[in-house]
Write a protein that holds these residues in place. Structure first.
Motif, PDB file in Angstrom:
ATOM      1  N   LYS A   1       0.852  -1.205   0.000  1.00  0.00           N
ATOM      2  CA  LYS A   1       0.000   0.000   0.000  1.00  0.00           C
ATOM      3  C   LYS A   1       0.879   1.244   0.000  1.00  0.00           C
ATOM      4  O   LYS A   1       0.610   2.222  -0.708  1.00  0.00           O
ATOM      5  CB  LYS A   1      -0.873   0.029   1.260  1.00  0.00           C
ATOM      6  CG  LYS A   1      -2.263  -0.452   1.094  1.00  0.00           C
ATOM      7  CD  LYS A   1      -3.108  -0.006   2.289  1.00  0.00           C
ATOM      8  CE  LYS A   1      -4.487  -0.642   2.226  1.00  0.00           C
ATOM      9  NZ  LYS A   1      -5.216  -0.492   3.488  1.00  0.00           N
ATOM     10  N   ALA A   2       1.914   1.199   0.820  1.00  0.00           N
ATOM     11  CA  ALA A   2       2.840   2.336   0.895  1.00  0.00           C
ATOM     12  C   ALA A   2       3.587   2.492  -0.419  1.00  0.00           C
ATOM     13  O   ALA A   2       3.761   3.600  -0.928  1.00  0.00           O
ATOM     14  CB  ALA A   2       3.834   2.135   2.041  1.00  0.00           C
TER      15      ALA A   2
ATOM     16  N   ASN B   1       1.580   4.228  -2.963  1.00  0.00           N
ATOM     17  CA  ASN B   1       1.217   5.600  -2.621  1.00  0.00           C
ATOM     18  C   ASN B   1       2.400   6.333  -2.023  1.00  0.00           C
ATOM     19  O   ASN B   1       2.259   7.034  -1.018  1.00  0.00           O
ATOM     20  CB  ASN B   1       0.060   5.585  -1.610  1.00  0.00           C
ATOM     21  CG  ASN B   1      -1.205   4.999  -2.191  1.00  0.00           C
ATOM     22  OD1 ASN B   1      -1.939   5.671  -2.906  1.00  0.00           O
ATOM     23  ND2 ASN B   1      -1.441   3.735  -1.925  1.00  0.00           N
ATOM     24  N   MET B   2       3.553   6.206  -2.671  1.00  0.00           N
ATOM     25  CA  MET B   2       4.795   6.712  -2.092  1.00  0.00           C
ATOM     26  C   MET B   2       4.771   8.211  -1.827  1.00  0.00           C
ATOM     27  O   MET B   2       5.507   8.702  -0.981  1.00  0.00           O
ATOM     28  CB  MET B   2       5.989   6.376  -2.990  1.00  0.00           C
ATOM     29  CG  MET B   2       6.555   5.011  -2.692  1.00  0.00           C
ATOM     30  SD  MET B   2       7.901   4.558  -3.784  1.00  0.00           S
ATOM     31  CE  MET B   2       9.169   5.691  -3.268  1.00  0.00           C
TER      32      MET B   2
ATOM     33  N   ILE C   1       2.316   8.543   1.928  1.00  0.00           N
ATOM     34  CA  ILE C   1       2.202   7.371   2.791  1.00  0.00           C
ATOM     35  C   ILE C   1       1.493   7.753   4.089  1.00  0.00           C
ATOM     36  O   ILE C   1       0.705   6.979   4.641  1.00  0.00           O
ATOM     37  CB  ILE C   1       3.595   6.755   3.053  1.00  0.00           C
ATOM     38  CG1 ILE C   1       4.198   6.262   1.731  1.00  0.00           C
ATOM     39  CG2 ILE C   1       3.514   5.606   4.053  1.00  0.00           C
ATOM     40  CD1 ILE C   1       5.637   5.759   1.838  1.00  0.00           C
ATOM     41  N   LYS C   2       1.735   8.979   4.528  1.00  0.00           N
ATOM     42  CA  LYS C   2       1.142   9.438   5.794  1.00  0.00           C
ATOM     43  C   LYS C   2      -0.381   9.310   5.777  1.00  0.00           C
ATOM     44  O   LYS C   2      -0.990   8.772   6.697  1.00  0.00           O
ATOM     45  CB  LYS C   2       1.560  10.885   6.052  1.00  0.00           C
ATOM     46  CG  LYS C   2       1.309  11.335   7.479  1.00  0.00           C
ATOM     47  CD  LYS C   2       2.011  12.634   7.828  1.00  0.00           C
ATOM     48  CE  LYS C   2       1.532  13.802   6.997  1.00  0.00           C
ATOM     49  NZ  LYS C   2       2.213  15.074   7.366  1.00  0.00           N
TER      50      LYS C   2
ATOM     51  N   THR D   1      -2.202   7.581   3.525  1.00  0.00           N
ATOM     52  CA  THR D   1      -2.540   6.197   3.213  1.00  0.00           C
ATOM     53  C   THR D   1      -2.590   5.349   4.474  1.00  0.00           C
ATOM     54  O   THR D   1      -3.403   4.441   4.605  1.00  0.00           O
ATOM     55  CB  THR D   1      -1.491   5.600   2.252  1.00  0.00           C
ATOM     56  OG1 THR D   1      -1.361   6.450   1.116  1.00  0.00           O
ATOM     57  CG2 THR D   1      -1.878   4.203   1.806  1.00  0.00           C
ATOM     58  N   TYR D   2      -1.690   5.655   5.431  1.00  0.00           N
ATOM     59  CA  TYR D   2      -1.535   4.848   6.632  1.00  0.00           C
ATOM     60  C   TYR D   2      -2.329   5.336   7.845  1.00  0.00           C
ATOM     61  O   TYR D   2      -2.177   4.796   8.937  1.00  0.00           O
ATOM     62  CB  TYR D   2      -0.053   4.772   7.011  1.00  0.00           C
ATOM     63  CG  TYR D   2       0.686   3.589   6.426  1.00  0.00           C
ATOM     64  CD1 TYR D   2       0.346   3.046   5.190  1.00  0.00           C
ATOM     65  CD2 TYR D   2       1.718   2.999   7.125  1.00  0.00           C
ATOM     66  CE1 TYR D   2       1.019   1.955   4.677  1.00  0.00           C
ATOM     67  CE2 TYR D   2       2.399   1.906   6.632  1.00  0.00           C
ATOM     68  CZ  TYR D   2       2.047   1.387   5.407  1.00  0.00           C
ATOM     69  OH  TYR D   2       2.716   0.300   4.905  1.00  0.00           O
TER      70      TYR D   2
ATOM     71  N   VAL E   1       7.563   4.823   6.304  1.00  0.00           N
ATOM     72  CA  VAL E   1       6.492   3.912   6.735  1.00  0.00           C
ATOM     73  C   VAL E   1       6.347   3.965   8.257  1.00  0.00           C
ATOM     74  O   VAL E   1       5.245   4.118   8.786  1.00  0.00           O
ATOM     75  CB  VAL E   1       6.801   2.465   6.257  1.00  0.00           C
ATOM     76  CG1 VAL E   1       5.977   1.439   7.012  1.00  0.00           C
ATOM     77  CG2 VAL E   1       6.549   2.341   4.757  1.00  0.00           C
TER      78      VAL E   1
ATOM     79  N   SER F   1       4.906   7.235   9.508  1.00  0.00           N
ATOM     80  CA  SER F   1       3.477   7.300   9.203  1.00  0.00           C
ATOM     81  C   SER F   1       2.674   6.440  10.172  1.00  0.00           C
ATOM     82  O   SER F   1       1.574   6.827  10.592  1.00  0.00           O
ATOM     83  CB  SER F   1       3.211   6.842   7.761  1.00  0.00           C
ATOM     84  OG  SER F   1       3.973   7.604   6.862  1.00  0.00           O
TER      85      SER F   1
END
Lengths: 144, 147
Positions: free
Chosen positions: B74-75, B78-79, B82-83, B85-86, B138, B141
């Motif tokens: 997922k990260a 969505n580089m 990531i914040k 996304t997570y 990661v 986040s």
């Protein structure tokens, strides 16, 4: 304090016997990685002409560091007294912040995983991680 | 927002395209549970974790390794954010799972070592730098929603 068990010491000694002939290569690669991945560590080597991976100063110093690790393996039953002069060197002359010992240890483990993929099992990994942490503690003994 | 160089983007995508997800997730989680045994506190329902052999062959560990890799993917996809996304994952880890976030670094170190073992010399210092930067983002986040 997480001290080394008899099993840890035996595992470290057996693994070291397999890898010691590659000591210089391990040291050079670990140091190269440390300088690239953790650029703040370069602050200790501003007197070097070249800090790039595989350069002469890096190779030479990698060998020096692994010589210290070899000494630690030989003195594994009493690291504190065995590494006394190295501890004094790091405390009073080099004054390397001890957080960096963990960083270099991590990079040594990465190199071991790359160079010895079958031998660097989870059991060897935990023994080596504990050993390098014990070496770091012995090196920090004289700091304050 | 995190800035990724072209080299970093390419290196990270390349790593994930080359590694065997099933092997890496399981191996990294196993190593974490073996090398840092206090992390077993979060896996009370996993059954036999008594020694390295048991951990390495435990099917729940293997299954959870896949869950972790799915999260990392997922990260990866969505580089550039990531914040965000997570966000839910961070809330899950802090409020429901109650994981001490320092453990994320321990798992991250094990992931680095397992990926290094898989890729060999192709895991150059520069590639390692890119991968560790990815893991650092990661981890940051995942820490974001801890209050």
């Amino acid at each position: 304090k997480m001290s080394l068990s008899a099993k840890d010491k035996a595992t470290v000694k057996a693994f070291w016997a397999k890898i010691s002939s590659s000591g210089e290569a391990i040291g050079a690669d670990a140091l190269s990685r440390m300088l690239v991945v953790y650029p703040q560590t370069k602050t200790y080597f501003s007197h070097w002409k070249d800090m790039s991976p595989g350069s002469a100063p890096v190779k030479k110093h990698g060998a020096t560091v692994m010589g210290g690790v070899a000494e630690a393996v030989a003195k594994i039953d009493d690291l504190t007294s065995g590494l006394l002069s190295l501890s004094e060197l790091h405390a009073f002359t080099l004054r390397v912040d001890p957080a960096n010992f963990k960083i270099l240890s991590h990079n040594i483990l990465v190199v071991l995983a790359i160079m010895f993929p079958t031998d660097f099992t989870p059991e060897v990994h935990v023994a080596m991680d504990k050993f390098l942490a014990a070496v770091a503690r012995a090196l920090s003994e004289k700091y304050r | 927002m995190v800035k990724w160089s072209d080299f970093e983007r390419a290196a990270i995508q390349d790593i994930f395209s080359k590694i065997d997800y099933d092997v890496v997730g399981s191996a990294a989680l196993s190593r974490c549970l073996i090398v840092y045994p206090w992390t077993q506190r979060y896996f009370g329902s996993f059954g036999n974790l008594y020694n390295a052999a048991a951990i390495t062959s435990n099917p729940k560990v293997a299954a959870h390794g896949k869950v972790i890799m799915a999260g990392l993917e997922k990260a990866l996809k969505n580089m550039d954010d990531i914040k965000t996304t997570y966000k839910d994952l961070s809330v899950l880890h802090s409020e429901k799972l109650q994981v001490d976030p320092d453990n994320f670094n321990l798992l991250g170190d094990c992931l680095t070592i397992v990926v290094a073992g898989q890729l060999g010399a192709a895991f150059t210092p520069e590639v390692q730098g890119a991968f560790q930067k990815f893991l650092a983002v990661v981890v940051a986040s995942l820490r974001k929603q801890y209050h």
